[in-house]
Structure formats: C-alpha cells, structure tokens
Enzyme design. Structure first.
Site, PDB file in Angstrom:
ATOM      1  N   LYS A  48       0.908  -1.356  -0.031  1.00  0.00           N
ATOM      2  CA  LYS A  48       0.046  -0.054   0.145  1.00  0.00           C
ATOM      3  C   LYS A  48       0.845   1.243  -0.226  1.00  0.00           C
ATOM      4  O   LYS A  48       1.984   1.178   0.344  1.00  0.00           O
ATOM      5  CB  LYS A  48      -0.860  -0.049   1.296  1.00  0.00           C
ATOM      6  CG  LYS A  48      -0.003  -0.143   2.581  1.00  0.00           C
ATOM      7  CD  LYS A  48      -1.157  -0.470   3.805  1.00  0.00           C
ATOM      8  CE  LYS A  48      -0.142  -0.503   5.023  1.00  0.00           C
ATOM      9  NZ  LYS A  48      -1.226  -1.008   6.232  1.00  0.00           N
ATOM     10  N   ARG A 149     -11.097  -0.343  14.673  1.00  0.00           N
ATOM     11  CA  ARG A 149     -10.874   0.325  13.473  1.00  0.00           C
ATOM     12  C   ARG A 149     -12.071   0.224  12.781  1.00  0.00           C
ATOM     13  O   ARG A 149     -12.915   0.662  12.441  1.00  0.00           O
ATOM     14  CB  ARG A 149      -9.266   0.364  12.870  1.00  0.00           C
ATOM     15  CG  ARG A 149      -8.958   1.212  11.651  1.00  0.00           C
ATOM     16  CD  ARG A 149      -7.490   1.304  11.602  1.00  0.00           C
ATOM     17  NE  ARG A 149      -6.814  -0.274  10.964  1.00  0.00           N
ATOM     18  CZ  ARG A 149      -6.005  -0.271  10.553  1.00  0.00           C
ATOM     19  NH1 ARG A 149      -4.911   0.670  10.676  1.00  0.00           N
ATOM     20  NH2 ARG A 149      -5.494  -1.417  10.004  1.00  0.00           N
ATOM     21  N   HIS A 179      -6.282  -7.782  12.845  1.00  0.00           N
ATOM     22  CA  HIS A 179      -4.958  -7.024  12.858  1.00  0.00           C
ATOM     23  C   HIS A 179      -4.413  -6.603  14.161  1.00  0.00           C
ATOM     24  O   HIS A 179      -5.308  -6.026  14.950  1.00  0.00           O
ATOM     25  CB  HIS A 179      -5.271  -5.917  11.983  1.00  0.00           C
ATOM     26  CG  HIS A 179      -3.961  -4.831  11.647  1.00  0.00           C
ATOM     27  ND1 HIS A 179      -2.824  -5.523  11.145  1.00  0.00           N
ATOM     28  CD2 HIS A 179      -3.797  -3.503  11.706  1.00  0.00           C
ATOM     29  CE1 HIS A 179      -2.025  -4.692  11.147  1.00  0.00           C
ATOM     30  NE2 HIS A 179      -2.443  -3.220  11.288  1.00  0.00           N
ATOM     31  N   ARG A 236       1.014 -11.202   6.625  1.00  0.00           N
ATOM     32  CA  ARG A 236       0.968  -9.854   5.722  1.00  0.00           C
ATOM     33  C   ARG A 236       2.277  -9.140   6.212  1.00  0.00           C
ATOM     34  O   ARG A 236       2.296  -8.401   7.434  1.00  0.00           O
ATOM     35  CB  ARG A 236      -0.359  -9.013   6.105  1.00  0.00           C
ATOM     36  CG  ARG A 236      -1.509  -9.965   5.686  1.00  0.00           C
ATOM     37  CD  ARG A 236      -2.759  -8.868   6.106  1.00  0.00           C
ATOM     38  NE  ARG A 236      -2.671  -8.269   7.390  1.00  0.00           N
ATOM     39  CZ  ARG A 236      -3.546  -8.867   8.426  1.00  0.00           C
ATOM     40  NH1 ARG A 236      -4.266 -10.010   8.301  1.00  0.00           N
ATOM     41  NH2 ARG A 236      -3.603  -8.445   9.675  1.00  0.00           N
ATOM     42  N   TYR A 281      15.225  30.808   6.856  1.00  0.00           N
ATOM     43  CA  TYR A 281      14.187  31.318   7.370  1.00  0.00           C
ATOM     44  C   TYR A 281      14.307  31.623   8.855  1.00  0.00           C
ATOM     45  O   TYR A 281      14.446  30.823   9.594  1.00  0.00           O
ATOM     46  CB  TYR A 281      12.982  30.763   7.097  1.00  0.00           C
ATOM     47  CG  TYR A 281      12.461  30.640   5.531  1.00  0.00           C
ATOM     48  CD1 TYR A 281      12.385  31.848   5.051  1.00  0.00           C
ATOM     49  CD2 TYR A 281      12.506  29.454   4.616  1.00  0.00           C
ATOM     50  CE1 TYR A 281      11.931  31.882   3.512  1.00  0.00           C
ATOM     51  CE2 TYR A 281      12.146  29.334   3.500  1.00  0.00           C
ATOM     52  CZ  TYR A 281      11.713  30.542   2.907  1.00  0.00           C
ATOM     53  OH  TYR A 281      11.644  30.633   1.398  1.00  0.00           O
ATOM     54  N   CYS A 328      13.771  24.111   4.096  1.00  0.00           N
ATOM     55  CA  CYS A 328      12.858  24.922   3.464  1.00  0.00           C
ATOM     56  C   CYS A 328      12.096  24.035   2.395  1.00  0.00           C
ATOM     57  O   CYS A 328      12.451  22.596   2.663  1.00  0.00           O
ATOM     58  CB  CYS A 328      13.627  25.766   2.417  1.00  0.00           C
ATOM     59  SG  CYS A 328      14.851  26.951   3.311  1.00  0.00           S
ATOM     60  N   MET A 329      11.351  24.274   1.534  1.00  0.00           N
ATOM     61  CA  MET A 329      10.641  23.525   0.802  1.00  0.00           C
ATOM     62  C   MET A 329      11.542  22.709  -0.278  1.00  0.00           C
ATOM     63  O   MET A 329      11.109  21.429  -0.566  1.00  0.00           O
ATOM     64  CB  MET A 329       9.431  24.364  -0.088  1.00  0.00           C
ATOM     65  CG  MET A 329       8.610  23.329  -0.832  1.00  0.00           C
ATOM     66  SD  MET A 329       7.315  24.159  -1.915  1.00  0.00           S
ATOM     67  CE  MET A 329       6.117  25.005  -0.606  1.00  0.00           C
ATOM     68  N   ASP A 330      12.585  23.411  -0.825  1.00  0.00           N
ATOM     69  CA  ASP A 330      13.341  22.701  -1.706  1.00  0.00           C
ATOM     70  C   ASP A 330      14.592  22.694  -1.325  1.00  0.00           C
ATOM     71  O   ASP A 330      15.603  22.409  -2.300  1.00  0.00           O
ATOM     72  CB  ASP A 330      13.109  23.496  -2.944  1.00  0.00           C
ATOM     73  CG  ASP A 330      11.435  23.962  -3.201  1.00  0.00           C
ATOM     74  OD1 ASP A 330      10.615  23.204  -3.468  1.00  0.00           O
ATOM     75  OD2 ASP A 330      11.709  25.363  -3.127  1.00  0.00           O
TER      76      ASP A 330
HETATM   77  C1  LIG Z   1      -0.389  -2.116   6.902  1.00  0.00           C
HETATM   78  C2  LIG Z   1      -1.151  -3.188   7.431  1.00  0.00           C
HETATM   79  C3  LIG Z   1      -0.410  -4.435   7.435  1.00  0.00           C
HETATM   80  C4  LIG Z   1       1.230  -4.095   7.284  1.00  0.00           C
HETATM   81  O1  LIG Z   1       1.794  -3.890   8.761  1.00  0.00           O
HETATM   82  P1  LIG Z   1       3.466  -3.823   8.814  1.00  0.00           P
HETATM   83  O2  LIG Z   1       3.506  -3.415  10.320  1.00  0.00           O
HETATM   84  O3  LIG Z   1       3.804  -2.725   7.874  1.00  0.00           O
HETATM   85  O4  LIG Z   1       4.122  -5.216   8.542  1.00  0.00           O
HETATM   86  C5  LIG Z   1      -0.930  -5.558   7.617  1.00  0.00           C
HETATM   87  N1  LIG Z   1      -1.944  -5.567   7.929  1.00  0.00           N
HETATM   88  C6  LIG Z   1      -2.866  -4.677   7.879  1.00  0.00           C
HETATM   89  C7  LIG Z   1      -4.388  -4.727   7.958  1.00  0.00           C
HETATM   90  C8  LIG Z   1      -2.590  -3.382   7.478  1.00  0.00           C
HETATM   91  O5  LIG Z   1      -3.102  -2.395   7.507  1.00  0.00           O
END
Ligand SMILES: *Cc1c(COP(=O)(O)O)cnc(C)c1O
Length: 404
Positions: A48, A149, A179, A236, A281, A328-330
C-alpha cells in the site's frame, strides 16, 4: 568501472535527488522472513501507499514469482486496480473499505475485498449477479479483535454477520483476518489476547455454519518477526519487506533485515560565513563563528521533514554534517566546517550508508517527530526512484516522465 561508478554514471540525470531502492535487499528480507515462518504459512506482501514510498509495482514484480507468495495487499481499490493495470496477476486484497463504485472493476479483476458491513456485502453480491455467470466476488471477512478500526466484532452479532454473508449469492468467503494493535511491543500479552479472540471466533463461526474458511491471517511484520503462534495460513508483511523496523522494541535484528532505500543528493553551493551570519528562514540558526556551509537542493517538497530543522544531519565523505536552521521547501543548509575535502558537486546521503556511517529511516523518523513508516511514505513524487539488482539499474520511476 566499479558497480558504484556505473550507478553514478547512469544517475547523472538525477543529480538533484534520487531514492535508490535495492531489490536484492527486498528479496533477501522476504526470503529471511520465509525461513523464519512455519512451513504452512504463505506470504502476502503489503505494498500500500506505493509500497511504503518504495514503489509498489517494481516490488510487486520482484516478488510475484515466488511460490510462497500468495499475493499482495493494498489499502484502497485504486491501488489494487493500478497493480492490475501494471500486469500484476497474483491475488490482491484491499485491506480497507472499498467504496461501492469500484465493485464492478474489482470483481472483474479478481481483486479481494475486506468485508465488515452487511450493506456493502449486499451491494457486492448484487454487482456480481449483474456481471453475470462466472463472476464471483472473493472476500475476506475483517474481524476487530482490538484495534477498534474496521471489522465485525467477535460476538453474537459478528456470528450472525458471518452466517448471512455465506448466504449471499455471488460471494465466496476466501479469507478471514484480524490486525494486531500491539504486536510491535516486547510484551506480547495483548497481541496473544487478540489472537485468542480471533481463533475463538473462527472456531465458533465455523462450528455454527459448517463452513471452513480457506485462509486465516493475522500477523503483520511484528508478528512475523516475533510471534510464531500467529502464522496461521498466511501473514501480511509490510514494513519488514523494506528492511525497516516495526518499532524500537521489534527491530527485526533476529531475522537480519536490510534497509532497501537510500536517499542521495549533491552539494550545489558551498561558502564560508562569518560569525553572526543567520542561516535560512527566521534566523533559527546564527553562525557562532566562521563556518563552511553547504546547500543541499532538497526540502519538504521532496518529503524531507521540516522537523529536522536544526536537528538532523546528512552524510558526506563518511561523516555526519548537521543541518543548520530551517529546512525549506526545496533546499537546506548543512555545516561542513569539519569536512575540508567537501566540494560543490559532491554526493551526499540523506538516508542510507556512507562508509561506516549510517542514517536510518528510524533515526530520522524519530528526530523529526514522525516515525519510519511515515517518513518512507512521505518521500514525494518529486523524487525519482532508481531500482538496483546486483548493483545494476533495472528500472527507473520518474513521476515527471510517467505523468506527462
Ligand atoms: C499496513 C497493514 C499491514 C502491514 O503492517 P506492517 O507493520 O507494515 O507489517 C498488515 N495488515 C493490515 C491490516 C495493515 O493495514
């Protein structure tokens, strides 16, 4: 010509700044985690937010062929469809909520949705029916065991949800997942309680319906690194793929993760300033004496944190050079008084290694009041990504080119 020189030659076009992503490190991280896991657990690579800023497509392509890779996970429907558009064929699961206007595209592309609302389950079922014979929506039921969540609660209502989902035509429950909220802590008692709630719910749901869910998954990176009990059918892996730590308490040292991304730039201007000279700045830094000051053409417009103002540093000729005044920004300035060989045009390392010195995403994340996950995600589209394998460039992601 050394490998390093070759990369330098080819990255001249990207002298201002580039992120180098070492695909060998990514591969090594996934292999090392695989070696650590129970035999039966397959892996899902979480890519992601454009692969935590590293580039979802190149990383997806690097990992797709591995037989223990079940597939990929992303956060949104758009991210999933973009992977399909780039030729990724393995299963893709959307971990978050997907809005109903995406359902047709998702089903046609075999993208898996997370389900936790009955209204959307019905809409998905209707959508599959409208697409006609042969179309089926594959879903993974999300269970909330401690994040508050998204996800159904593992209670009577949750069981009712499970039962009703199984009755909807056009849906196949391929997976069920939860999760961890606290697997990245040294103390695993809370994570184990979540795991117990999850197992208990699955057992009750399966007993009540006679349906066996093919894929149960729970672990994130922290779980993969330190909780064998939670392997189940799949895990995951997110942050760990990129060689970054889930937390200060769960660092992945036991597995030997290698950070994949380095951020490089060059000195574009070098000068001496007198005592009393303000820098950047707001004159948040004023030279206490004569100093050599170098200007680096990178800033928060590149995702380099403004929070590093007067705090962070860069690496130059294997030594640390502290940031002077505000980022700064850049652009931003650094003190190179103690590095006499510094010259305009010299390469500098903003994240990564130079000689025996190292600046990690973790250190900069901490210093800037962000954290490593956020820092990686925030490296902006103005920064081209250069992909290396065995020291050779195998791909370049240049958002200015891509969006033309
Ligand atoms: C982002 C996410 C993960 C991965 O988590 P990490 O800590 O980066 O391994 C796994 N499961 C869900 C539901 C997530 O949102």
């Amino acid at each position: 010509m050394g490998q390093r020189d070759m990369v330098e030659g080819m990255t001249e076009k990207y002298s201002r700044v580039y992120a180098e992503v070492d695909l060998d490190a990514v591969r090594s991280n996934i292999e090392r985690m695989r070696a650590h896991l129970s035999d039966t657990a397959r892996m899902m690579a979480v890519i992601k937010a454009d692969g935590y800023g590293h580039g979802a497509v190149p990383i997806g392509r690097e990992l797709e062929a591995l037989d223990y890779m079940w597939g990929f996970a992303v956060a949104t429907a758009e991210e999933a469809l973009a992977l399909r558009g780039s030729g990724i064929r393995k299963p893709v699961l959307v971990l978050g909520y997907a809005f109903p206007d995406s359902y047709g595209d998702m089903i046609r592309n075999g993208i898996r949705l997370s389900l936790f609302r009955y209204d959307t389950a019905e809409q998905l079922s209707d959508c599959a029916a409208k697409l006609g014979k042969g179309y089926q929506a594959e879903v993974h039921i999300k269970v909330d065991t401690g994040m508050s969540r998204i996800g159904i609660r593992p209670d009577e209502e949750g069981l009712e949800f499970f039962r009703r989902i199984l009755e909807l035509p056009g849906l196949r429950v391929e997976g069920i997942f939860t999760h961890f909220a606290r697997a990245d802590e040294a103390d695993k008692s809370q994570a184990l309680r979540q795991l117990e709630r999850f197992r208990d719910f699955i057992a009750r749901a399966e007993a009540a319906t006679g349906y066996t869910v093919p894929m149960r998954h729970c672990s994130n990176s922290a779980g993969i690194l330190e909780l064998r009990e939670a392997d189940m059918d799949a895990v995951r892996a997110g942050i760990s793929i990129y060689g970054l730590c889930p937390s200060g308490e769960v660092t992945g040292e036991n597995v030997g993760l290698i950070p994949a991304l380095s951020l490089k730039s060059r000195i574009v201007y070098l000068k001496e300033v007198e005592a009393g000279t303000p820098v950047s700045y707001g004159a948040a830094f004023v030279a206490p004496g004569r100093m050599r000051v170098a200007t680096i053409p990178v800033g928060y417009g590149d995702g380099y944190p403004r929070g590093l103002s007067n705090k962070g540093c860069i690496l130059l000729h294997g030594r640390r050079a502290p940031i002077l005044g505000r980022v700064c920004m850049d652009q931003f300035m650094v003190d190179v008084s103690h590095i006499p060989q510094a010259e305009e045009g010299d390469e500098v390392t903003l994240i990564g290694r130079d000689g025996s010195e190292r600046l990690s995403m973790e250190e900069l994340g901490e210093l800037s009041g962000r954290f490593n996950y956020e820092l990686a995600c925030c490296i902006s589209k103005r920064v081209p990504r250069i992909y290396l394998k065995s020291g050779r460039i195998v791909g370049i992601r240049d958002y200015f080119q891509d969006f033309r």
